[in-house]
Structure formats: structure tokens, C-alpha cells
Scaffold this motif. Sequence first.
Motif, PDB file in Angstrom:
ATOM      1  N   VAL A 107      -4.165  63.964  57.384  1.00  0.00           N
ATOM      2  CA  VAL A 107      -4.526  64.300  58.771  1.00  0.00           C
ATOM      3  C   VAL A 107      -5.983  64.739  58.850  1.00  0.00           C
ATOM      4  O   VAL A 107      -6.714  64.365  59.779  1.00  0.00           O
ATOM      5  N   ALA A 108      -6.432  65.542  57.864  1.00  0.00           N
ATOM      6  CA  ALA A 108      -7.812  66.025  57.858  1.00  0.00           C
ATOM      7  C   ALA A 108      -8.799  64.862  57.807  1.00  0.00           C
ATOM      8  O   ALA A 108      -9.775  64.811  58.569  1.00  0.00           O
ATOM      9  N   ALA A 109      -8.541  63.918  56.905  1.00  0.00           N
ATOM     10  CA  ALA A 109      -9.426  62.764  56.777  1.00  0.00           C
ATOM     11  C   ALA A 109      -9.413  61.924  58.055  1.00  0.00           C
ATOM     12  O   ALA A 109     -10.471  61.486  58.546  1.00  0.00           O
ATOM     13  N   THR A 110      -8.238  61.730  58.624  1.00  0.00           N
ATOM     14  CA  THR A 110      -8.111  60.916  59.838  1.00  0.00           C
ATOM     15  C   THR A 110      -8.776  61.583  61.034  1.00  0.00           C
ATOM     16  O   THR A 110      -9.413  60.917  61.858  1.00  0.00           O
ATOM     17  N   GLN A 111      -8.650  62.914  61.127  1.00  0.00           N
ATOM     18  CA  GLN A 111      -9.219  63.637  62.264  1.00  0.00           C
ATOM     19  C   GLN A 111     -10.747  63.542  62.269  1.00  0.00           C
ATOM     20  O   GLN A 111     -11.361  63.383  63.321  1.00  0.00           O
ATOM     21  N   TYR A 112     -11.374  63.648  61.093  1.00  0.00           N
ATOM     22  CA  TYR A 112     -12.825  63.493  61.034  1.00  0.00           C
ATOM     23  C   TYR A 112     -13.226  62.045  61.346  1.00  0.00           C
ATOM     24  O   TYR A 112     -14.248  61.790  61.986  1.00  0.00           O
ATOM     25  N   MET A 113     -12.420  61.096  60.897  1.00  0.00           N
ATOM     26  CA  MET A 113     -12.698  59.690  61.231  1.00  0.00           C
ATOM     27  C   MET A 113     -12.640  59.475  62.746  1.00  0.00           C
ATOM     28  O   MET A 113     -13.375  58.645  63.289  1.00  0.00           O
ATOM     29  N   VAL A 271     -17.475  79.277  77.266  1.00  0.00           N
ATOM     30  CA  VAL A 271     -16.055  79.094  76.931  1.00  0.00           C
ATOM     31  C   VAL A 271     -15.479  80.200  76.042  1.00  0.00           C
ATOM     32  O   VAL A 271     -14.257  80.317  75.915  1.00  0.00           O
ATOM     33  N   GLY A 272     -16.343  81.007  75.424  1.00  0.00           N
ATOM     34  CA  GLY A 272     -15.834  82.026  74.502  1.00  0.00           C
ATOM     35  C   GLY A 272     -15.335  81.395  73.207  1.00  0.00           C
ATOM     36  O   GLY A 272     -15.301  80.166  73.066  1.00  0.00           O
ATOM     37  N   TRP A 273     -14.958  82.238  72.257  1.00  0.00           N
ATOM     38  CA  TRP A 273     -14.492  81.722  70.963  1.00  0.00           C
ATOM     39  C   TRP A 273     -13.197  80.930  71.096  1.00  0.00           C
ATOM     40  O   TRP A 273     -12.992  79.921  70.428  1.00  0.00           O
ATOM     41  N   HIS A 274     -12.316  81.370  71.991  1.00  0.00           N
ATOM     42  CA  HIS A 274     -11.051  80.652  72.206  1.00  0.00           C
ATOM     43  C   HIS A 274     -11.283  79.217  72.689  1.00  0.00           C
ATOM     44  O   HIS A 274     -10.481  78.324  72.405  1.00  0.00           O
ATOM     45  N   GLY A 275     -12.367  79.021  73.439  1.00  0.00           N
ATOM     46  CA  GLY A 275     -12.567  77.722  74.082  1.00  0.00           C
ATOM     47  C   GLY A 275     -13.356  76.714  73.280  1.00  0.00           C
ATOM     48  O   GLY A 275     -13.537  75.577  73.726  1.00  0.00           O
ATOM     49  N   ILE A 276     -13.853  77.112  72.106  1.00  0.00           N
ATOM     50  CA  ILE A 276     -14.624  76.177  71.286  1.00  0.00           C
ATOM     51  C   ILE A 276     -13.696  75.088  70.763  1.00  0.00           C
ATOM     52  O   ILE A 276     -12.717  75.367  70.087  1.00  0.00           O
ATOM     53  N   ASN A 277     -14.024  73.854  71.082  1.00  0.00           N
ATOM     54  CA  ASN A 277     -13.118  72.750  70.738  1.00  0.00           C
ATOM     55  C   ASN A 277     -13.888  71.636  70.043  1.00  0.00           C
ATOM     56  O   ASN A 277     -14.647  70.904  70.670  1.00  0.00           O
ATOM     57  N   PHE A 278     -13.710  71.542  68.723  1.00  0.00           N
ATOM     58  CA  PHE A 278     -14.339  70.492  67.939  1.00  0.00           C
ATOM     59  C   PHE A 278     -13.262  69.653  67.270  1.00  0.00           C
ATOM     60  O   PHE A 278     -12.251  70.177  66.831  1.00  0.00           O
ATOM     61  N   GLU A 279     -13.504  68.346  67.192  1.00  0.00           N
ATOM     62  CA  GLU A 279     -12.601  67.491  66.421  1.00  0.00           C
ATOM     63  C   GLU A 279     -13.019  67.464  64.957  1.00  0.00           C
ATOM     64  O   GLU A 279     -12.188  67.407  64.060  1.00  0.00           O
ATOM     65  N   SER A 280     -14.337  67.510  64.716  1.00  0.00           N
ATOM     66  CA  SER A 280     -14.892  67.512  63.355  1.00  0.00           C
ATOM     67  C   SER A 280     -15.894  68.666  63.282  1.00  0.00           C
ATOM     68  O   SER A 280     -17.104  68.451  63.422  1.00  0.00           O
ATOM     69  N   PRO A 281     -15.400  69.898  63.118  1.00  0.00           N
ATOM     70  CA  PRO A 281     -16.207  71.106  63.343  1.00  0.00           C
ATOM     71  C   PRO A 281     -17.615  71.095  62.754  1.00  0.00           C
ATOM     72  O   PRO A 281     -18.600  71.205  63.495  1.00  0.00           O
ATOM     73  N   LEU A 297     -23.090  62.728  55.849  1.00  0.00           N
ATOM     74  CA  LEU A 297     -22.587  63.205  54.567  1.00  0.00           C
ATOM     75  C   LEU A 297     -21.256  63.935  54.751  1.00  0.00           C
ATOM     76  O   LEU A 297     -20.327  63.801  53.934  1.00  0.00           O
ATOM     77  N   LEU A 298     -21.147  64.695  55.830  1.00  0.00           N
ATOM     78  CA  LEU A 298     -19.908  65.437  56.107  1.00  0.00           C
ATOM     79  C   LEU A 298     -18.757  64.480  56.451  1.00  0.00           C
ATOM     80  O   LEU A 298     -17.614  64.711  56.051  1.00  0.00           O
TER      81      LEU A 298
END
Length: 546
Positions: A107-113, A271-281, A297-298
Motif C-alpha cells: 500500500v505504501a509503495a502504491t500510495q506514493y505512485m 487548515v491546522g495540523w488536523h487538516g494537512i492532507n498529503f498523499e506522498s508526504p 528520489l523519494l
Amino acid sequence: MKKNKKSRKVGLFQIVMLGLSSIIGSGWLFGSWEASRVAGPAAIISWIIGAIVIGAIAFNYIELGSMFPESGGMSKYAQYTHGSLLGFIAAWSNWVSLVTLIPIEAVAATQYMGSWPWKWAHWTHGFIVNGEISNLGLFVVFLFILVFTLLNYWSVNLLAKFTSFISIFKLGIPLLTIIMLILSGFHGGNFASQGFMPYGSAAIFSATTASGIIFSYNAFQVVINMGKEIKNPKRNIALGITISLAISIVIYVALQFTFISAVEPSVLAKVGWHGINFESPFADLAIMLGIHWLAVLLYFDAFISPFGTGVSFVAQTSRTLAAMVQNEHMPKFLGKINERWGVPRIAMVVNMIISVLLVALFRSWGTLASVISTSTLIAYLTGPVTVTSLRKMAPNFKRPIRMRMLQFMAPLAFVLASLAAYWAMWPTTVKVIVVILLGLPFYFYFEWKTDWKKTKNQFAGSFWMIGYLIFISVMSYVGSAPFGGQNWIPYPLDFVVIIIVSLAFYRWGISSSMVSTDLHNAKVVNDQINLDAYEDEPTDENKEDK
């Protein structure tokens, strides 16, 4: 011949690298982001608490691992002292945590993809929908799981070379990320702009389990399972775990510090800390700061790092399932070892199928991390009870590594594991316990096939665990609101209740130990230990002096 034998043993440096390589998996890619959303800047403390919890638990298993140096030993320790029912619960819980590790890395690899920014890769953007793996993404996850399995299915040597190669990326890229993000976008005001603990102190503990921190640290059993293949094991097993855990604390805390400081203050204000939304942080942060080469590279490392961890744990998970067959509560065909390749192929295929079903049910990295953390903690609860019981039941057993301060560290580990299981929050805690209980039909079926009359005797050694699981389930529901409960027992009074009641269950568990044929089997394994192999070997300097 002797010289060659010794040369094949693993030294302290290799042990530390093995430990670090196992610990630094997909947790570094998502853990800092998940923890920030839960606890804000105070997530830094969560990483330290998580390391303390895992360190205390590992302390107990070092002695057990040296006493019973066998493949899949983590699935057998509880059965030696408390009979087959407790042994099955511990083994099943451990297996659930391990088999979930395979899909979470996929899942981790797919989410960054799913967030690749290149025009030619727009087709990957459908992998993630509303923070969860889509049906299209599931297909990619399934392919990853299949490749993880096939690399183990055909060649152990290939696996060893592959994991050694990716260790460079698993350690180097996080360090490079820390340096570049701090140099390019350090915003010190982020630590105080919304308060260091914007969501209160309870969120610090919640982030420890619910954000995947416990999951990120949990790999010490890889070192313990090496047993006598390690040079000077009496010294290097404990030292290797300690050093690798200490280095990983520094890396994870630095990553959390970096993530908090790199977020754009204007975004945080909106958005505050709760609202930070990244797919590939971290890749998203690198792009925001204009470090596009680091983002590339990431994205590459997000493919390689989880890939290596997933491949490694396919082997360990299959051996754990095969070891459960030896406890006579799983079909015998699962324990069959392929003569040519020396691996339990059928167990691998079964684990692959279960992994696919798990990711179909739990479609986000965070949810899978909570499942792994909670099931792991329940399995580990038996360790402190087992190692203390063995001190009383079998004082004459060989103990190549006898841990000091066990009378203090064992109850401490039990209490910390109990608290961490509670921190997973309602209803995750109960869901995992239900998954664990789903394994019981296997146990009772095989008990019925062998000697049903003796089964009732096994409950005597397991009532304490059954009672404990009921207690932690009820506590999760009636506990404080920050942990998803009804707030009938407010924070921090809920912690006090868990500590007191857990200590009572710990004492009950020790008093429930029983002498049975399982203890005799334990003696057979223990008798095979050559204590000379655990004595410190002379260094090259000492050899020259001689």
C-alpha cells in the motif's frame, strides 16, 4: 572448517544494519505525517514513547530467544508455560501482525505512485481516492504482493542479495531528506504557532499507536530469530537491538522535526495540523519547496524501501505460519518445507491470499498500521508473563543470556503494552481482538481431532488472557473521549485503571503457568543449546596475543 564456520557468523555491525533495515520501512514515509495530524508538534514525544514501549518489550524476548533458538520461536514461547490455548492465541496474534505487514508495504509503495507528478504517469492518479486505495490501486497492490512472494518462493540467495542492496536506500534517503528539507524550508514558528500540544497531552499517546509509530519500531524479533548465527550472541544480541533502536529513534525524531518545520506556515494557518492532507508526504513537501530532484528520489525510494521490507517479511511470516503447524493447531500441509529451496512454499501462498483479503478490507496505510500495532501488542503481552514463569518453573534451563532487572522490566513491559493497545482507540482495539478470536475455530477443531477431553485443562492456563481481552475491550469502550471511548472513565484516570488492572492480570498470568508436555518439549529444545557458542569469542587482537 572451524574457521569457515565462524566466518559465516554475523557480527555486531551486520546485526545493527539488519535491525535498522527492518525498522526503517514504510513507517518513515507516512508516520511523521500521520502523527502530526493527531498530535501536532508534540508528535516528537510520541516517537520517544513508542521506542520506550518496544524497547521494554524487547528486553523480555532477548532472554526467551536465547533459551529457544528455533525458527518461528515467537509462536511457541507461551505454549511452553501456559498450554496450547494461550500458545495459539499468542501465535495467531503474532501471525496476524506479520501477515498484515505484507500488504501495508505494498500500500505504501502504491500510495506514493498514486501522486507521481509526471504527465506520462497521470494514469497512476486513480490509485488513491479520498485517502484510500481504489479498486485500480488494489490491482497494483496485488501485483506487489505477488512479486514479494515470488522472490521468496524461488530463491533465498536472491532475497539476501536484494535486501542487502536496498539497505543503502532505506538508510541514506531518509538522512538526505532530513538535511535537504531543513536547509530549504525551516519554519521554526510552526512548533508554537498553534501550540506545541494543540490537541492536548492525550493526543501524544494516541499518535503512538494509531499513527503507526509502534508499527514503525517493531522489528526486533528479526534480530532475536538469528540466535546462534551471531558472533558473541551474549553481548551482540542485546547490544545490536539497543543500538539499532537508538539510531532509529534519532532518525524518526529527526524526520518528525523536519516534517513539522517544513510545512508552509500559510497552509498550517488555514487548515491546522488536523487538516494537512498529503498523499506522498515528504515528496509533496519537496515539490512545495522546489526540490524536484529530491522528490524524484523519494518517489523512487518509496518504491524500493517498502518493497524490501515486504520481501523480507514474506519469509518471516511463512515461517511463523509453518511453526504453528508444529503446535498441532494448523493443517499439516502448511508446514511442509520445499526440499530444494528450503522454504515453506504452501504457507507463503496462503499468506499471499490472506494479505490480498486484508488490503481489500483495510484500504489505507494508517488503518493497516493500527491493526499491526494492536495485534502485535496482544501477542507481546505473553512475553513478560512467559519469561517470568520460566524463571520459577524451570530455574535449571540453560539461559545463555540472563537479563538483569527482569522482576522490574517484565511488569513494566506488560503495563506499557496494555496502555499502547488502549491507545489504538475504539473501535480499532475491539476489531483486532475480534480478528484474533476468529482463529479459535482452528484451535478447537484440531483439539477435537486429537483429544477433546484434555482441552478443558488448557483453559486453566489461558483464563487470564481471555479475561484480559474482555477487560481491554470494555475499557476501550468506556474509556476517555480522546481514545474514542464514551468518557465514562475520563483521561487520565483511564490510564490509572489500566495500570492497576494490568498488573493484576500480570500476576494472574504468572500464577496460571502449568507443567505439561509442552514444557518437556521446551526442555528438548533448550537442551540442544551449546553454551560455549554463546561465550565471548576472542577478538583478533587477543588471538595475536595468544
